[in-house]
Design an enzyme around this catalytic site. Structure first.
Site, short mmCIF file in Angstrom:
data_model
loop_
_atom_site.label_atom_id
_atom_site.label_comp_id
_atom_site.label_asym_id
_atom_site.label_seq_id
_atom_site.Cartn_x
_atom_site.Cartn_y
_atom_site.Cartn_z
N GLY A 110 0.56 -0.95 -0.80
CA GLY A 110 -0.46 0.15 -0.27
C GLY A 110 0.94 1.31 0.02
N ASP A 111 0.15 2.70 0.27
CA ASP A 111 1.18 3.40 -0.32
C ASP A 111 2.28 4.09 -1.28
OD1 ASP A 111 -0.31 3.91 1.51
OD2 ASP A 111 1.08 3.51 3.36
N GLU A 112 1.72 3.11 -2.42
CA GLU A 112 2.62 3.13 -3.25
C GLU A 112 3.12 3.81 -4.13
OE1 GLU A 112 0.48 0.53 -3.13
OE2 GLU A 112 1.88 -1.46 -2.53
N GLY A 113 1.38 4.96 -4.33
CA GLY A 113 1.54 6.59 -5.02
C GLY A 113 0.07 5.93 -5.69
N LYS A 114 -0.27 5.18 -5.45
CA LYS A 114 -1.34 4.46 -7.06
C LYS A 114 -2.32 5.85 -6.58
CE LYS A 114 -3.01 1.87 -3.61
NZ LYS A 114 -2.13 1.86 -2.66
N GLY A 115 -2.42 7.13 -6.34
CA GLY A 115 -3.88 8.32 -6.19
C GLY A 115 -3.02 9.13 -7.02
N GLY B 180 -5.77 5.92 1.57
CA GLY B 180 -5.42 6.92 1.85
C GLY B 180 -4.90 7.00 0.36
N HIS B 181 -5.06 7.88 -0.46
CA HIS B 181 -4.62 8.55 -1.70
C HIS B 181 -4.49 9.61 -1.73
CE1 HIS B 181 -6.97 4.01 -3.26
NE2 HIS B 181 -5.98 4.25 -2.69
N ARG C 272 -23.83 -12.55 5.65
CA ARG C 272 -25.16 -12.70 4.68
C ARG C 272 -25.81 -11.28 5.82
NH1 ARG C 272 -24.98 -18.49 2.55
NH2 ARG C 272 -24.07 -18.30 4.87
N GLN D 244 -4.95 -0.60 -1.10
CA GLN D 244 -3.62 -1.46 -0.41
C GLN D 244 -2.98 -1.79 -1.22
OE1 GLN D 244 -7.54 -2.21 0.52
NE2 GLN D 244 -7.36 -0.10 1.39
N GLY E 169 -1.60 8.66 10.44
CA GLY E 169 -0.29 9.60 10.04
C GLY E 169 0.10 8.33 11.28
N LYS F 248 8.49 7.51 -6.34
CA LYS F 248 9.79 8.63 -5.62
C LYS F 248 10.92 8.23 -5.88
CE LYS F 248 7.84 9.46 -1.42
NZ LYS F 248 6.77 9.31 -0.27
P1 GDP Z 1 -1.09 5.51 -2.68
O1 GDP Z 1 -2.23 4.74 -0.50
O2 GDP Z 1 -0.94 4.22 -3.04
O3 GDP Z 1 -2.36 6.00 -3.23
O4 GDP Z 1 -0.34 6.45 -1.36
P2 GDP Z 1 -0.63 7.49 -0.94
O5 GDP Z 1 -1.22 8.83 -1.17
O6 GDP Z 1 -0.97 7.27 0.89
O7 GDP Z 1 1.00 8.39 -0.58
C1 GDP Z 1 2.08 8.27 -1.10
C2 GDP Z 1 2.61 9.65 -1.10
O8 GDP Z 1 3.47 9.53 -1.52
C3 GDP Z 1 1.62 10.72 -0.73
O9 GDP Z 1 1.95 11.53 -0.19
C4 GDP Z 1 2.34 11.15 -2.46
O10 GDP Z 1 1.83 12.98 -2.76
C5 GDP Z 1 3.65 11.47 -2.32
N1 GDP Z 1 4.08 10.75 -3.68
C6 GDP Z 1 3.49 10.01 -4.91
N2 GDP Z 1 4.40 9.97 -5.72
C7 GDP Z 1 5.71 10.61 -5.74
C8 GDP Z 1 7.56 11.15 -6.15
O11 GDP Z 1 7.15 10.41 -7.16
N3 GDP Z 1 7.84 11.95 -4.94
C9 GDP Z 1 7.71 12.16 -3.85
N4 GDP Z 1 8.65 13.19 -3.33
N5 GDP Z 1 6.42 12.00 -3.43
C10 GDP Z 1 5.59 11.10 -4.06
P1 IMO Z 2 -3.84 2.45 0.37
O1 IMO Z 2 -4.39 2.85 -0.39
C1 IMO Z 2 -1.02 0.94 3.77
C2 IMO Z 2 -3.17 -1.55 6.55
C3 IMO Z 2 -3.26 -1.93 7.75
C4 IMO Z 2 -3.02 -2.91 8.27
C5 IMO Z 2 -3.83 -3.91 7.52
C6 IMO Z 2 -5.03 -4.33 7.76
O2 IMO Z 2 -3.61 4.13 1.32
O3 IMO Z 2 -2.36 1.69 0.20
P2 IMO Z 2 -7.86 -2.77 7.54
O4 IMO Z 2 -8.10 -1.35 8.89
O5 IMO Z 2 -7.60 -2.61 6.28
O6 IMO Z 2 -8.08 -3.67 8.89
O7 IMO Z 2 -6.28 -3.39 8.14
O8 IMO Z 2 -4.05 -3.19 5.91
N1 IMO Z 2 -3.22 -1.26 5.09
C7 IMO Z 2 -2.65 0.00 5.02
N2 IMO Z 2 -1.69 0.03 4.25
N3 IMO Z 2 -1.78 1.92 3.41
C8 IMO Z 2 -3.58 1.31 2.52
O9 IMO Z 2 -4.55 2.01 1.98
C9 IMO Z 2 -3.91 0.45 4.07
N4 IMO Z 2 -4.51 -0.38 4.08
C10 IMO Z 2 -4.90 -0.94 4.91
O10 IMO Z 2 -2.40 -0.73 7.98
O11 IMO Z 2 -1.69 -3.18 8.59
MG MG Z 3 -2.39 5.58 1.02
#
Ligand code: GDP
Ligand code: IMO
Ligand code: MG
Length: 430
Positions: free
Chosen positions: A12-17, A40-41, A144, A225, A307, A336
């Site tokens: 997760g949090d790879e930068g999908k958004g 959180g995107h 269900r 995720q 956070g 990133k």
């Molecule tokens: P998501 O959940 O996969 O959409 O990713 P998040 O938004 O949770 O986390 C990605 C974070 O990295 C966000 O704060 C983005 O604005 C930031 N981000 C994405 N791509 C880049 C990049 O190439 N460089 C930097 N510095 N930040 C990036």
């Molecule tokens: P995005 O879409 C990173 C993690 C939680 C926990 C596990 C289970 O922003 O990439 P849950 O509340 O889903 O039952 O928690 O999954 N987790 C994430 N970690 N990015 C997310 O979403 C996540 N959504 C859930 O931290 O380890």
């Molecule tokens: Mg995220």
């Protein structure tokens, strides 16, 4: 035009958004198919940073229609709050632009209370959930006994159903977990009000998307995720409660086989994880501080939803190869890259060692990673700031080598590289 699927290739949090925002420029529909507001995107455009939890990231472009599919679990309070925040930021969100599947499931405060009670009961084995009620809401769905968004079209009947569900979960909260019961009538009244506000957004989104695809429209399926948090294919039990991998885009949107185009694995150029669970390449050193950042910048590695500081480590190729195969990735979007600037040397885990044996592909999936030790290869780093780089040939040689080495190791092309959070901070590679 096809269905392009955007998937998190790690935890997760790879930068999908931001990748969805990039591709939405040419898309007609942007659709979420799984998860809930545990996601959180972040989308940073023109000095504004939008943090989206339920609404697809394509919403920031004016021409898109956004869909919350049947595979999603919806907390109406979060959704209404998100709609309000987007409107304040000048983004139009109305039933013309946002359609919610009648078959998506509803999260109630009882699910949130149960999530907290269950985490507490797990003690040292806690998963580290986002406490958004995700697991309990999917449990209701599978049992269900869940409530579906379509029921909101009859608000008073919906209110009665909410009250009954809260009463039933109260039994568990009190008798199994020793927690306080919730006030079912108060919650029902609030949810009846939410239903009146959200009823107009409910639609047959599967039919809508099928017709769009038949009419050659480009539809983006936005993963939430990541692959390693997938309920079936992730680091079980340290996973979320839905399928985050590419095939779930079809079942989570109600689209048949045959429309899929690109399957893009969004991959951070290092590894992060928030919550508990195995992490073979995790770092605890000044390098970790460099990768995580101090928390002063919005892109530093602190959870968008909770956070919490994210755990960080070196890129893990055996896990990325696994993501390539379970998703059928056709390409990688590497994010990133700018964050690696200033590190003298970069390690990549190219294989694992298990008691002297070299392992390149996980023999039994990623649930038990304890026996595996990372085997690293080290590449030279670079000092140049990458924020203004817009083409592959402007990158320092060492950065090019890093990208090419990843391609070599996973045998999938890297087509997009991001060098900053902004919409235009992207390199396309043909
Ligand atoms: P998501 O959940 O996969 O959409 O990713 P998040 O938004 O949770 O986390 C990605 C974070 O990295 C966000 O704060 C983005 O604005 C930031 N981000 C994405 N791509 C880049 C990049 O190439 N460089 C930097 N510095 N930040 C990036
Ligand atoms: P995005 O879409 C990173 C993690 C939680 C926990 C596990 C289970 O922003 O990439 P849950 O509340 O889903 O039952 O928690 O999954 N987790 C994430 N970690 N990015 C997310 O979403 C996540 N959504 C859930 O931290 O380890
Ligand atoms: Mg995220």
């Amino acid at each position: 035009m096809p269905l392009d699927i955007i998937i998190g290739a790690q935890w997760g949090d790879e930068g999908k958004g931001r990748i969805v925002d990039l591709l939405a420029k040419h898309a007609r529909y942007s659709a979420r198919f799984s998860g809930g507001d545990n996601a959180g995107h972040t989308v940073a455009v023109a000095g504004q940073t939008h943090r989206l939890h339920l609404i697809p990231s394509g919403i920031v472009h004016e021409h898109t229609t956004c869909v919350i599919g049947n595979g999603v679990v919806v907390n109406p309070e979060t959704l209404l709050d998100e709609i309000a925040r987007l409107r304040v930021a000048g983004v139009v969100v109305d039933p013309g632009r946002l359609r919610i599947s009648y078959a998506a499931h509803v999260i109630t405060p009882a699910h949130l209370a149960l999530d907290a009670a269950q985490e507490k009961a797990r003690g040292a084995g806690a998963i580290g959930t986002t406490l958004r009620g995700i697991g309990p809401a999917y449990t209701s769905k599978v049992a269900r006994s869940g409530l579906r968004m379509g029921e909101m079209m009859e608000p008073s009947r919906f209110g009665e159903r909410v009250a009954a569900q809260v009463e039933s979960i109260n039994e568990l909260l009190v008798n199994i977990y020793g927690a306080q019961p919730l006030n079912a009538q108060e919650i029902a009244a609030a949810y009846e009000k939410h239903a009146k506000e959200l009823g107009a957004f409910i639609a047959d989104t599967a039919g809508l998307l099928q017709r769009a695809l038949e009419g050659q429209a480009l539809v983006l399926a936005e993963g939430a995720q990541g692959t390693l948090l997938d309920l079936d294919h992730g680091t079980y039990p340290y996973v979320t409660s839905s399928n985050a991998t590419a095939p779930a885009a079809l079942s989570g949107l109600g689209i048949g086989l045959g429309f899929t185009g690109r399957v893009i694995g969004v991959t951070k150029c290092f590894q992060t994880r928030v919550g508990e669970g195995p992490f073979p390449t995790e770092l605890d050193s000044p390098t970790a501080d460099h990768l995580r950042g101090s928390g002063e910048n919005p892109w530093d590695e602190y959870g968008t939803t909770t956070g919490r500081p994210r755990r960080v480590g070196w890129l893990d190729i055996p896990l990325l190869r696994y993501a390539v195969s379970v998703n059928g990735l056709t390409e990688i979007a590497l994010t990133k890259l700018d964050v690696l600037t200033g590190l003298p040397a970069l390690s990549i885990c190219t294989a694992y060692d298990r008691q002297g044996e070299r392992i390149h592909r996980l023999p039994m999936g990623p649930a038990d990673l304890a026996p595996f030790r990372p085997v690293y290869e080290t590449l030279p780093g670079w000092e140049e700031d990458l924020w203004d780089v817009r083409s592959f040939d402007q990158l320092p040689d060492q950065a090019c080598d890093y990208i090419l080495r990843i391609e070599d190791l996973v045998e999938v092309p890297v087509r997009i590289v991001s060098v900053g959070p902004g919409r235009d901070q992207v390199i396309h590679i043909d």
